[in-house]
Design a protein around this motif. Structure first.
Motif, PDB file in Angstrom:
ATOM      1  N   ALA A  30       4.986 -39.337 -27.083  1.00  0.00           N
ATOM      2  CA  ALA A  30       3.945 -38.754 -26.239  1.00  0.00           C
ATOM      3  C   ALA A  30       4.085 -37.244 -26.346  1.00  0.00           C
ATOM      4  CB  ALA A  30       4.103 -39.201 -24.795  1.00  0.00           C
ATOM      5  N   ILE A  31       3.019 -36.584 -26.742  1.00  0.00           N
ATOM      6  CA  ILE A  31       2.981 -35.126 -26.823  1.00  0.00           C
ATOM      7  C   ILE A  31       2.171 -34.646 -25.631  1.00  0.00           C
ATOM      8  CG2 ILE A  31       2.283 -33.139 -28.202  1.00  0.00           C
ATOM      9  CD1 ILE A  31       2.527 -34.888 -30.694  1.00  0.00           C
ATOM     10  N   GLU A  32       2.765 -33.769 -24.795  1.00  0.00           N
ATOM     11  CA  GLU A  32       2.070 -33.431 -23.538  1.00  0.00           C
ATOM     12  C   GLU A  32       2.272 -31.984 -23.100  1.00  0.00           C
ATOM     13  OE1 GLU A  32       3.481 -35.382 -19.937  1.00  0.00           O
ATOM     14  OE2 GLU A  32       4.970 -36.452 -21.111  1.00  0.00           O
ATOM     15  N   PRO A  33       1.466 -31.088 -23.634  1.00  0.00           N
ATOM     16  CA  PRO A  33       1.500 -29.705 -23.141  1.00  0.00           C
ATOM     17  C   PRO A  33       1.008 -29.630 -21.698  1.00  0.00           C
ATOM     18  CG  PRO A  33       0.335 -29.875 -25.246  1.00  0.00           C
ATOM     19  CD  PRO A  33       0.511 -31.257 -24.722  1.00  0.00           C
ATOM     20  N   TRP A  34       1.720 -28.893 -20.876  1.00  0.00           N
ATOM     21  CA  TRP A  34       1.265 -28.590 -19.520  1.00  0.00           C
ATOM     22  C   TRP A  34       1.592 -27.116 -19.261  1.00  0.00           C
ATOM     23  CZ3 TRP A  34       5.009 -26.974 -16.094  1.00  0.00           C
ATOM     24  CH2 TRP A  34       6.348 -27.294 -16.424  1.00  0.00           C
ATOM     25  N   LEU A  35       0.701 -26.464 -18.528  1.00  0.00           N
ATOM     26  CA  LEU A  35       0.816 -25.020 -18.338  1.00  0.00           C
ATOM     27  C   LEU A  35       0.457 -24.625 -16.910  1.00  0.00           C
ATOM     28  CD1 LEU A  35      -1.032 -23.913 -21.607  1.00  0.00           C
ATOM     29  CD2 LEU A  35       1.446 -23.813 -21.209  1.00  0.00           C
ATOM     30  N   CYS A  36       1.088 -23.558 -16.462  1.00  0.00           N
ATOM     31  CA  CYS A  36       0.737 -22.924 -15.195  1.00  0.00           C
ATOM     32  C   CYS A  36       0.096 -21.576 -15.515  1.00  0.00           C
ATOM     33  CB  CYS A  36       1.971 -22.712 -14.327  1.00  0.00           C
ATOM     34  SG  CYS A  36       2.975 -24.190 -14.053  1.00  0.00           S
ATOM     35  N   ALA A  37      -0.877 -21.185 -14.731  1.00  0.00           N
ATOM     36  CA  ALA A  37      -1.685 -20.015 -15.070  1.00  0.00           C
ATOM     37  C   ALA A  37      -0.893 -18.720 -15.126  1.00  0.00           C
ATOM     38  CB  ALA A  37      -2.845 -19.879 -14.088  1.00  0.00           C
ATOM     39  N   THR A  38       0.003 -18.487 -14.156  1.00  0.00           N
ATOM     40  CA  THR A  38       0.642 -17.164 -14.075  1.00  0.00           C
ATOM     41  C   THR A  38       2.152 -17.226 -13.909  1.00  0.00           C
ATOM     42  OG1 THR A  38       0.176 -17.056 -11.694  1.00  0.00           O
ATOM     43  CG2 THR A  38      -1.430 -16.044 -13.173  1.00  0.00           C
ATOM     44  N   THR A  39       2.766 -18.357 -14.240  1.00  0.00           N
ATOM     45  CA  THR A  39       4.219 -18.468 -14.153  1.00  0.00           C
ATOM     46  C   THR A  39       4.686 -19.558 -15.108  1.00  0.00           C
ATOM     47  OG1 THR A  39       6.105 -18.823 -12.648  1.00  0.00           O
ATOM     48  CG2 THR A  39       4.158 -20.184 -12.294  1.00  0.00           C
ATOM     49  N   ASP A  40       5.966 -19.539 -15.439  1.00  0.00           N
ATOM     50  CA  ASP A  40       6.560 -20.659 -16.166  1.00  0.00           C
ATOM     51  C   ASP A  40       7.612 -21.357 -15.307  1.00  0.00           C
ATOM     52  OD1 ASP A  40       8.598 -18.821 -16.171  1.00  0.00           O
ATOM     53  OD2 ASP A  40       8.834 -18.742 -18.349  1.00  0.00           O
ATOM     54  N   LYS A  41       7.589 -21.051 -14.001  1.00  0.00           N
ATOM     55  CA  LYS A  41       8.536 -21.650 -13.068  1.00  0.00           C
ATOM     56  C   LYS A  41       7.844 -22.739 -12.246  1.00  0.00           C
ATOM     57  CE  LYS A  41      11.897 -18.744 -14.071  1.00  0.00           C
ATOM     58  NZ  LYS A  41      11.200 -17.924 -15.075  1.00  0.00           N
ATOM     59  N   ILE A  42       8.611 -23.751 -11.856  1.00  0.00           N
ATOM     60  CA  ILE A  42       8.059 -24.866 -11.100  1.00  0.00           C
ATOM     61  C   ILE A  42       8.903 -25.136  -9.859  1.00  0.00           C
ATOM     62  CG2 ILE A  42       6.964 -25.999 -13.071  1.00  0.00           C
ATOM     63  CD1 ILE A  42       9.451 -27.794 -13.284  1.00  0.00           C
ATOM     64  N   MET A  43       8.341 -25.916  -8.949  1.00  0.00           N
ATOM     65  CA  MET A  43       9.069 -26.362  -7.768  1.00  0.00           C
ATOM     66  C   MET A  43       8.613 -27.770  -7.412  1.00  0.00           C
ATOM     67  SD  MET A  43       7.209 -24.209  -4.729  1.00  0.00           S
ATOM     68  CE  MET A  43       5.482 -24.475  -4.297  1.00  0.00           C
ATOM     69  N   PHE A  44       9.467 -28.495  -6.704  1.00  0.00           N
ATOM     70  CA  PHE A  44       9.153 -29.849  -6.264  1.00  0.00           C
ATOM     71  C   PHE A  44       8.608 -29.830  -4.844  1.00  0.00           C
ATOM     72  CE2 PHE A  44      11.820 -30.939  -9.793  1.00  0.00           C
ATOM     73  CZ  PHE A  44      11.417 -32.209 -10.180  1.00  0.00           C
TER      74      PHE A  44
ATOM     75  N   SER B 117       3.338 -25.377  -9.641  1.00  0.00           N
ATOM     76  CA  SER B 117       3.668 -24.035 -10.103  1.00  0.00           C
ATOM     77  C   SER B 117       4.395 -23.313  -8.974  1.00  0.00           C
ATOM     78  CB  SER B 117       2.397 -23.278 -10.498  1.00  0.00           C
ATOM     79  OG  SER B 117       1.534 -23.140  -9.382  1.00  0.00           O
ATOM     80  N   ALA B 118       5.410 -22.536  -9.323  1.00  0.00           N
ATOM     81  CA  ALA B 118       6.230 -21.891  -8.300  1.00  0.00           C
ATOM     82  C   ALA B 118       5.472 -20.840  -7.516  1.00  0.00           C
ATOM     83  CB  ALA B 118       7.468 -21.278  -8.947  1.00  0.00           C
ATOM     84  N   ASP B 119       4.407 -20.280  -8.119  1.00  0.00           N
ATOM     85  CA  ASP B 119       3.669 -19.216  -7.434  1.00  0.00           C
ATOM     86  C   ASP B 119       2.321 -19.680  -6.889  1.00  0.00           C
ATOM     87  OD1 ASP B 119       2.233 -19.537  -9.756  1.00  0.00           O
ATOM     88  OD2 ASP B 119       2.346 -17.433 -10.389  1.00  0.00           O
ATOM     89  N   GLY B 120       2.062 -20.978  -6.923  1.00  0.00           N
ATOM     90  CA  GLY B 120       0.808 -21.506  -6.387  1.00  0.00           C
ATOM     91  C   GLY B 120      -0.383 -21.361  -7.310  1.00  0.00           C
ATOM     92  N   SER B 121      -0.167 -20.923  -8.546  1.00  0.00           N
ATOM     93  CA  SER B 121      -1.294 -20.762  -9.475  1.00  0.00           C
ATOM     94  C   SER B 121      -1.738 -22.106 -10.039  1.00  0.00           C
ATOM     95  CB  SER B 121      -0.916 -19.807 -10.607  1.00  0.00           C
ATOM     96  OG  SER B 121       0.166 -20.309 -11.370  1.00  0.00           O
ATOM     97  N   ARG B 122      -2.950 -22.126 -10.592  1.00  0.00           N
ATOM     98  CA  ARG B 122      -3.533 -23.353 -11.135  1.00  0.00           C
ATOM     99  C   ARG B 122      -2.726 -23.859 -12.333  1.00  0.00           C
ATOM    100  NH1 ARG B 122      -8.692 -25.081  -9.288  1.00  0.00           N
ATOM    101  NH2 ARG B 122      -9.151 -23.875  -7.421  1.00  0.00           N
ATOM    102  N   THR B 123      -2.875 -25.156 -12.589  1.00  0.00           N
ATOM    103  CA  THR B 123      -2.124 -25.811 -13.660  1.00  0.00           C
ATOM    104  C   THR B 123      -3.026 -26.785 -14.403  1.00  0.00           C
ATOM    105  OG1 THR B 123      -1.435 -27.684 -12.276  1.00  0.00           O
ATOM    106  CG2 THR B 123      -0.030 -25.718 -12.228  1.00  0.00           C
ATOM    107  N   ALA B 124      -2.613 -27.177 -15.601  1.00  0.00           N
ATOM    108  CA  ALA B 124      -3.355 -28.175 -16.376  1.00  0.00           C
ATOM    109  C   ALA B 124      -2.390 -28.930 -17.276  1.00  0.00           C
ATOM    110  CB  ALA B 124      -4.450 -27.510 -17.208  1.00  0.00           C
TER     111      ALA B 124
END
Length: 254
Positions: A205-219, A228-235
Motif C-alpha cells: 500500500a502506497i499512501e502519501p499523507w500531508l499536513c498543510a503547514t507542519t510535518d508534526k502530528i499529535m494524537f 496535524s500538530a498545528d491544526g492545519s488542513r491535511t489530506a
C-alpha cells in the motif's frame, strides 16, 4: 518476513481491490454538505456485509491505538489525517474529508484512501489533495521490478517538497496481502537506490499523507485519530499496488 505473491494470488487481491475502489468511489460521491459522516460508516458496513467481505479495521488493536477499533472506515476531517475514529459530524461547507478503508475477500486484502472537499473548496485544500494524489502516482510509477524501496519513498518526498509541503515519516505505506499490515514499511520520503530490492510479487500500500503547514502530528484523546500538530488542513491518498514483471499494477483503481 516478506511474502511474494503468485500471479494467481495477486488476482485474488485484485478482487478485494476492485471492491474497495468501487466502494470508496461511492462514499466519496455521497459526501456532501449536511451529511453526518456516520452515514458513510453505516453505508460501508452494509456494503461489506452484503459482499460477504470482512473489514480489516473491525477489532483492529495495534500498540498505538486505544483499541479495539469498532468501525469499518477511518474518517478524518480537516486537521485529522490518519486513523480518524468515526463519530457524529455533520459536514459543513468546505470541510476536507479523508476516507480510508481496508477489506478482505477470500482471505486476501486491499487498502485504499481518498480525500475530498465538500461544498465550495478552498483552493489551498485542493492544492493539498492534489499533492497527495500526484505523489501517489509518482510512487506507483517508481514501483518497478529491479528498483529499490527507496525509489518509491524518494518519488513521494520529491513531489511533496515541490508542492511546498514537509513530510512526516512516522506513518507511511506498508506491505499487505493475507493481512492488512505486513512488511515492508514504505516511508513517504527517502533516498533513491536504497532499501530492499523490488521484486515481482511484492504487494504494498502506497499512501502519501500531508499536513498543510507542519510535518508534526499529535494524537487525539480518543487514542486513534492523528491530527496535524498545528491544526492545519491535511489530506491522504492511497492505493494497493502489486509489482509485476511488466511493472506496477494498481489493484484498487476503478
Amino acid at each position: 518476513m516478506i511474502e511474494l505473491k503468485s500471479a494467481a494470488e495477486i488476482e485474488k487481491m485484485a478482487v478485494a481491490g476492485r471492491f474497495v475502489g468501487e466502494l470508496l468511489r461511492e462514499l466519496k460521491a455521497t459526501a456532501a454538505v449536511g451529511l453526518d459522516v456516520m452515514e458513510l460508516e453505516h453505508t460501508a458496513r452494509a456494503r461489506i456485509a452484503a459482499r460477504g467481505a470482512e473489514s480489516c479495521y473491525w477489532d483492529y488493536a495495534p500498540s498505538f491505538g486505544n483499541g479495539p477499533f469498532r468501525n469499518v472506515l477511518c474518517l478524518s476531517v480537516n486537521d485529522a489525517v490518519l486513523h480518524g475514529l468515526p463519530r457524529p459530524h455533520v459536514l459543513a461547507e468546505g470541510d476536507l474529508l479523508s476516507i480510508d478503508m481496508a477489506v478482505g475477500i477470500g482471505g486476501w486484502v486491499a487498502d485504499a484512501a481518498v480525500s475530498v472537499v465538500v461544498g465550495r473548496p478552498d483552493p489551498a485544500d485542493l492544492h493539498l489533495i492534489e499533492a497527495t494524489e500526484v505523489a501517489l502516482e509518482a510512487g506507483i510509477a517508481a514501483a518497478r521490478p529491479g528498483g529499490h524501496l527507496g525509489d518509491i519513498s524518494a518519488a513521494i518526498g520529491a513531489v511533496a517538497r515541490r508542492y511546498g509541503y514537509g513530510v512526516n515519516v512516522e506513518f507511511g505505506g506498508h506491505g499487505l496481502g493475507r493481512t492488512m499490515h505486513e512488511a515492508p514499511h514504505v516511508p513517504n520520503d527517502g533516498r533513491a537506490g536504497r532499501g530492499m530490492l523490488l521484486e515481482p510479487g511484492l504487494t504494498i500500500a502506497i499512501e502519501p499523507w500531508l499536513c498543510a503547514t507542519t510535518d508534526k502530528i499529535m494524537f487525539d484523546g480518543d487514542g486513534w485519530t492523528i491530527r496535524s500538530a498545528d491544526g492545519s488542513r491535511t489530506a491522504h491518498s492511497e492505493h494497493t499496488v502489486a509489482i509485476t514483471a511488466a511493472g506496477p499494477r494498481v489493484l484498487t483503481r476503478v
